[in-house]
Design a protein around this motif. Structure first.
Motif, short mmCIF file in Angstrom:
data_model
loop_
_atom_site.label_atom_id
_atom_site.label_comp_id
_atom_site.label_asym_id
_atom_site.label_seq_id
_atom_site.Cartn_x
_atom_site.Cartn_y
_atom_site.Cartn_z
N ALA A 186 0.83 -1.20 0.00
CA ALA A 186 0.00 0.00 0.00
C ALA A 186 0.87 1.26 0.00
CB ALA A 186 -0.94 0.00 1.21
N LEU A 187 1.96 1.25 0.76
CA LEU A 187 2.86 2.39 0.78
C LEU A 187 3.55 2.58 -0.56
CD1 LEU A 187 4.51 2.09 4.32
CD2 LEU A 187 2.69 3.64 3.59
N ALA A 188 3.93 1.46 -1.20
CA ALA A 188 4.53 1.55 -2.52
C ALA A 188 3.55 2.14 -3.53
CB ALA A 188 5.00 0.17 -2.98
N LEU A 189 2.28 1.75 -3.43
CA LEU A 189 1.26 2.27 -4.33
C LEU A 189 1.10 3.78 -4.15
CD1 LEU A 189 -0.92 1.38 -6.42
CD2 LEU A 189 -2.53 1.28 -4.51
N LEU A 190 1.07 4.25 -2.91
CA LEU A 190 0.94 5.68 -2.64
C LEU A 190 2.16 6.44 -3.14
CD1 LEU A 190 -0.60 5.62 0.95
CD2 LEU A 190 -1.75 6.19 -1.20
N GLN A 191 3.32 5.83 -3.03
CA GLN A 191 4.55 6.45 -3.51
C GLN A 191 4.47 6.70 -5.02
OE1 GLN A 191 7.90 4.20 -2.14
NE2 GLN A 191 9.37 5.29 -3.39
N LEU A 192 4.01 5.70 -5.76
CA LEU A 192 3.90 5.84 -7.20
C LEU A 192 2.84 6.87 -7.59
CD1 LEU A 192 4.15 2.08 -8.25
CD2 LEU A 192 5.89 3.84 -8.58
N TRP A 193 1.69 6.81 -6.93
CA TRP A 193 0.62 7.73 -7.30
C TRP A 193 0.94 9.17 -6.90
CZ3 TRP A 193 -2.90 7.74 -10.78
CH2 TRP A 193 -3.37 6.53 -11.28
N GLY A 194 1.66 9.36 -5.82
CA GLY A 194 2.05 10.72 -5.45
C GLY A 194 2.90 11.36 -6.54
N SER A 195 3.79 10.58 -7.14
CA SER A 195 4.64 11.12 -8.21
C SER A 195 3.83 11.33 -9.49
CB SER A 195 5.83 10.20 -8.46
OG SER A 195 5.41 8.93 -8.92
N LEU A 196 2.85 10.46 -9.77
CA LEU A 196 2.00 10.65 -10.94
C LEU A 196 1.16 11.92 -10.81
CD1 LEU A 196 0.79 7.00 -11.62
CD2 LEU A 196 2.27 8.37 -13.10
N GLU A 197 0.62 12.16 -9.63
CA GLU A 197 -0.16 13.37 -9.41
C GLU A 197 0.70 14.61 -9.59
OE1 GLU A 197 -1.87 12.99 -5.57
OE2 GLU A 197 -3.31 11.43 -6.17
N GLY A 198 1.97 14.54 -9.16
CA GLY A 198 2.85 15.69 -9.30
C GLY A 198 3.07 16.07 -10.76
N MET A 199 3.07 15.09 -11.65
CA MET A 199 3.31 15.38 -13.06
C MET A 199 2.04 15.64 -13.84
SD MET A 199 5.41 13.13 -15.90
CE MET A 199 6.99 13.55 -15.13
N PHE A 200 0.95 14.94 -13.53
CA PHE A 200 -0.22 14.96 -14.38
C PHE A 200 -1.44 15.65 -13.78
CE2 PHE A 200 2.27 11.43 -16.12
CZ PHE A 200 2.23 11.75 -17.47
N SER A 201 -1.29 16.31 -12.66
CA SER A 201 -2.43 17.00 -12.08
C SER A 201 -2.03 18.40 -11.63
CB SER A 201 -3.02 16.22 -10.91
OG SER A 201 -4.14 16.91 -10.38
N PRO A 202 -2.11 19.39 -12.51
CA PRO A 202 -1.77 20.76 -12.11
C PRO A 202 -2.72 21.33 -11.07
CG PRO A 202 -2.77 20.72 -14.31
CD PRO A 202 -2.53 19.30 -13.92
N ALA A 203 -3.95 20.86 -11.02
CA ALA A 203 -4.91 21.32 -10.03
C ALA A 203 -5.10 20.23 -8.98
CB ALA A 203 -6.25 21.65 -10.69
#
Length: 288
Positions: A186-203
């Motif tokens: 679960a922590l690994a999943l959050l780690q990956l999604w946190g970085s995806l949000e940083g690149m693909f979600s300006p808002a």
């Protein structure tokens, strides 16, 4: 080790050739050494600044690594606005782990070759010595192919520049590289999604739709394939939300599928030498 040659010892997969030139003075070569860490017990307190006095007794357990290859970064390799030489070793190993096999690690770095001949006086620094990696790919290869080394050779320089020029790409790549050392899925999943949000979600609102739409627009041309990918990414984001809100278990395939998605994105960025900007993502979404 600030002013000497560095040799990163590679474990986890054998090299397919005896020697491979990566360019700019950096080489890979086959070798053999064994790093071992047995557990020992001592039974008396030491004097200040002194080792524990005997007797010592061996305990069962410990761990070890077979060093099957070495990456050589020469003392003269210094580049402005680049990794230092120790992190240059990490960069090559991380790219090989990304491209060739997730089992590749660098458990030890030395200031001399991994060889019984001339090893006297060589200093050894333990690095990636986790005895258990989080397996994120089904049927992951345990061998390095020559074409994997060719890909690393072709891309390591420009991709390294992107690591220094884009905080978003740096975070995404490091999340991908380091999540294999995270014990909790679960922590690994959050780690990956946190970085995806940083690149693909300006808002910071409507995250699920924004992230899934932007990623699918980045990876697929307009059409049915893009729509299907957006829906799959939306389901992966649901698993991320469950993990973020304390779910003890996540979908069995959520982590592996997210990891594969991140690898696909990173590969596209590296092979085009371009990190998507907000304007790029908007243009892809609206067809301009």
């Amino acid at each position: 080790m600030d002013d000497t040659d560095l040799y990163g010892g590679l474990a986890g997969a054998p090299l397919p050739v005896e020697r491979f030139d990566l360019g700019r003075g950096i080489t890979l070569s086959a070798t053999y050494a064994h790093l071992m860490a047995p557990f020992m017990m001592a039974f008396k307190r030491p004097e200040r600044g002194q080792p524990h006095p005997g007797p010592w007794r061996a305990a069962s357990g410990g761990f070890g690594f077979d060093i099957l290859g070495q990456i050589h970064v020469p003392a003269g390799f210094t580049v402005p606005n680049w990794f230092d030489r120790l992190n240059t070793v990490w960069w090559f190993v991380a790219l090989m782990r990304f491209r060739a096999s997730p089992y590749i690690v660098v458990p030890v770095v030395a200031d001399g070759p991994f060889s019984a001949d001339g090893s006297e006086g060589v200093r050894f620094l333990p690095m990636e010595v986790e005895s258990k990696l989080l397996l994120l790919e089904k049927d992951a290869p345990r061998e390095i192919r020559v074409e994997d080394l060719e890909w690393v050779k072709e891309n390591w320089w420009d991709a390294g520049r992107l690591m220094h020029e884009s905080e978003e790409f740096n975070l995404l790549f490091q999340a991908c590289a380091q999540c294999v050392f995270t014990r909790n899925p679960a922590l690994a999943l959050l780690q990956l999604w946190g970085s995806l949000e940083g690149m693909f979600s300006p808002a910071k609102t409507e995250l699920k739709f924004r992230v899934s739409a932007n990623i699918s627009c980045f990876l697929e041309a307009s059409g049915q394939a893009r729509l299907e990918l957006q829906k799959r990414i939306g389901k992966l984001y649901d698993a991320r939300s469950m993990a973020a809100h304390g779910a003890s278990k996540i979908s069995p395939n959520a982590l592996g599928d997210t990891y594969a998605l991140v690898k696909r994105i990173i590969t596209a960025i590296i092979e085009t030498s371009k990190v998507p900007s907000r304007d790029d993502l908007e243009a892809a979404m609206f067809g301009s």
